[in-house]
Design a protein around this motif. Structure first.
Motif, PDB file in Angstrom:
ATOM      1  N   LYS A 161       0.847  -1.194   0.000  1.00  0.00           N
ATOM      2  CA  LYS A 161       0.000   0.000   0.000  1.00  0.00           C
ATOM      3  C   LYS A 161       0.876   1.236   0.000  1.00  0.00           C
ATOM      4  N   GLY A 167      -2.797   4.629  -3.777  1.00  0.00           N
ATOM      5  CA  GLY A 167      -3.368   3.319  -4.033  1.00  0.00           C
ATOM      6  C   GLY A 167      -2.428   2.199  -3.642  1.00  0.00           C
ATOM      7  N   LEU A 169      -0.591  -1.962  -4.858  1.00  0.00           N
ATOM      8  CA  LEU A 169      -0.316  -3.055  -5.782  1.00  0.00           C
ATOM      9  C   LEU A 169      -0.721  -4.352  -5.092  1.00  0.00           C
ATOM     10  N   LYS A 170      -1.591  -5.119  -5.736  1.00  0.00           N
ATOM     11  CA  LYS A 170      -2.064  -6.374  -5.154  1.00  0.00           C
ATOM     12  C   LYS A 170      -1.700  -7.547  -6.065  1.00  0.00           C
ATOM     13  N   ALA A 191      -2.329  -6.597 -10.074  1.00  0.00           N
ATOM     14  CA  ALA A 191      -2.837  -5.335 -10.635  1.00  0.00           C
ATOM     15  C   ALA A 191      -2.571  -4.180  -9.690  1.00  0.00           C
ATOM     16  N   PHE A 192      -2.387  -3.003 -10.286  1.00  0.00           N
ATOM     17  CA  PHE A 192      -2.342  -1.757  -9.531  1.00  0.00           C
ATOM     18  C   PHE A 192      -3.760  -1.218  -9.392  1.00  0.00           C
ATOM     19  N   ALA A 193      -4.078  -0.695  -8.221  1.00  0.00           N
ATOM     20  CA  ALA A 193      -5.336   0.019  -8.013  1.00  0.00           C
ATOM     21  C   ALA A 193      -4.975   1.440  -7.609  1.00  0.00           C
ATOM     22  N   LYS A 195      -5.719   5.382  -7.048  1.00  0.00           N
ATOM     23  CA  LYS A 195      -6.873   6.199  -6.684  1.00  0.00           C
ATOM     24  C   LYS A 195      -7.220   7.215  -7.763  1.00  0.00           C
ATOM     25  N   PHE A 199     -10.148   2.652 -12.934  1.00  0.00           N
ATOM     26  CA  PHE A 199     -10.055   1.231 -13.244  1.00  0.00           C
ATOM     27  C   PHE A 199      -8.714   0.695 -12.747  1.00  0.00           C
ATOM     28  N   LYS A 200      -8.640  -0.624 -12.587  1.00  0.00           N
ATOM     29  CA  LYS A 200      -7.391  -1.262 -12.175  1.00  0.00           C
ATOM     30  C   LYS A 200      -6.471  -1.433 -13.383  1.00  0.00           C
ATOM     31  N   PRO A 202      -3.896  -3.888 -14.869  1.00  0.00           N
ATOM     32  CA  PRO A 202      -3.304  -5.234 -14.759  1.00  0.00           C
ATOM     33  C   PRO A 202      -1.798  -5.192 -14.997  1.00  0.00           C
ATOM     34  N   TYR A 203      -1.097  -6.007 -14.247  1.00  0.00           N
ATOM     35  CA  TYR A 203       0.338  -6.128 -14.461  1.00  0.00           C
ATOM     36  C   TYR A 203       0.587  -7.421 -15.216  1.00  0.00           C
TER      37      TYR A 203
END
Length: 401
Positions: A161, A167, A169-170, A191-193, A195, A199-200, A202-203
């Protein structure tokens, strides 16, 4: 930019290429540590009662053995990266006690394991890294793990976080419970989320092509009955300590570790400890490492050392105080003096015996420093004080005398 990604409890390593349209340098410059859960700890080891005024704050409950582990973690920066052998021994001892007690039975089937956990500590067995780095400069950010097993799509996710404004990275993994303590998982998406994006992002990681490198398992060796503390071990033997809620000292030390909003964190910590206002504070003996100061202007190096603005302080019961600064390759600056209590929270300090030391030899340096030291907060592990020129210091006790 190239990013090395490995998950908590997994022995895989993924090389990720930065997205072309994102200015990662600007992102890192503006990243701030995530705000911690607002909570307080009434610990036997703490000398003062931590108070809180926010409506949504609640008392954190730790058992005495759990408190011993939390206290052992206080002062270890970088989630274990900077731990001394003594600190590692204290943590390992506290972990063994909790694992022996057992905690919540069948933790993977308990509702208490569900949710977001903050990673506060990890060991380094063999040559394995202390915490698998999930982003460039990960030490600057908060790291979490989400566990959701009681769903139609069981998942374990590792998260970095950046801040509420930026935002996170998950990296997600499909999970399955093998037995009462073990979770098997395979990473399958990331994916990065951000703020600032609706939209997310994708990595693009070829998880399917990685085979066993994308797999891992995690044993939960202790889950607290309160659901606030978890100890897990990964497939490389690494121990992870995670918490759902952290106590005020941990929140302050996290801010110092990330280097973000430290003054605000100190102000908040002191506000939560209003009870110490009329208390008498003592200069606790032992070896104290300075981890932060509010100094904005830098004098000469030797003046900084002589004024206690760097290195360690060694406090002895007989009224002796010593400043020690490691210079280079065994070369040290050492300065001794005396301290005497002058008020409820103040000490008069006189330092007048300085030397540059190499092994058993010393080169005397003519210096004298008089300091009015004011303690703002003090317990067995952490000290906040005002010293030379009203500079605020945070020290961590790294050893006893």
């Amino acid at each position: 930019m190239s990013v090395k990604l490995t998950g908590v409890g997994v022995n895989s390593s993924l090389q990720l290429k930065a997205l072309p349209n994102l200015n990662s340098t600007k992102i890192v410059q503006f990243l701030k540590p995530s705000p911690q859960a607002k909570a307080v700890l009434n610990s036997r080891k703490c000398r003062h009662v931590c108070q809180s005024s926010a409506v949504d704050e609640q008392q954190i409950s730790f058992s005495e053995p759990e408190t011993h582990l939390i206290d052992a973690l206080i002062g270890i920066q970088g989630r274990g990266k900077s731990a001394t052998p003594r600190q590692l021994q204290e943590v390992e001892s506290a972990v063994k006690v909790l694992e022996g007690l057992g905690g919540e039975p069948n933790p993977t089937k308990s509702n208490l394991i569900e949710g977001r956990w903050q990673l506060v500590f990890t060991t380094r067995p063999g040559t394995a890294s202390p915490i698998q780095r999930t982003f460039v400069g990960v030490d600057l950010f908060s790291v979490f793990q989400e566990v959701y097993l009681q769903t139609n799509d069981p998942r374990v996710s590792n998260i970095v976080k950046f801040s509420d404004a930026i935002g996170e990275l998950k990296v997600e993994a499909a999970a399955a419970v093998e037995k009462g303590t073990r979770i098997m998982f395979r990473f399958d998406r990331a994916a990065f989320a951000f703020k600032f994006l609706p939209f997310k992002v994708p990595y693009p990681v070829p998880f399917k092509l990685l085979g066993d490198e994308a797999k891992g398992w995690l044993d939960t060796t202790y889950l607290s009955p309160s659901g606030n503390l978890r100890i897990s071990k990964g497939n490389k033997g690494t121990t992870f300590v995670l918490q759902k809620k952290t106590e005020p000292r941990q929140n302050l030390l996290t801010a110092i570790s990330t280097g973000q909003n430290v003054k605000q964190a100190i102000d908040k910590f002191m506000a939560e400890n209003e009870a110490i206002g009329s208390d008498e504070l003592e200069l606790v003996e032992g070896e104290w490492e300075m981890i932060w100061s509010s100094q904005t202007e830098t004098d000469s190096w030797i003046e900084n050392a002589g004024n206690g603005l760097m290195g360690k302080q060694i406090v002895k019961k007989n009224g002796e105080l010593k400043f020690v600064v490691d210079i280079l390759l065994g070369l040290k600056f050492s300065m001794t003096g005396t301290y005497q209590k002058s008020g409820k929270k103040t000490y008069s300090v006189k330092m007048d015996d300085a030397a540059i030391v190499v092994g058993p030899y010393g080169l005397p340096v003519e210096m004298e420093t008089n300091i009015n030291l004011q303690l703002l907060y003090s317990d067995e592990k952490m000290r906040i004080s005002k010293g030379y020129s009203g500079i605020v210091f945070v020290h961590i006790r790294t050893g006893k005398m």
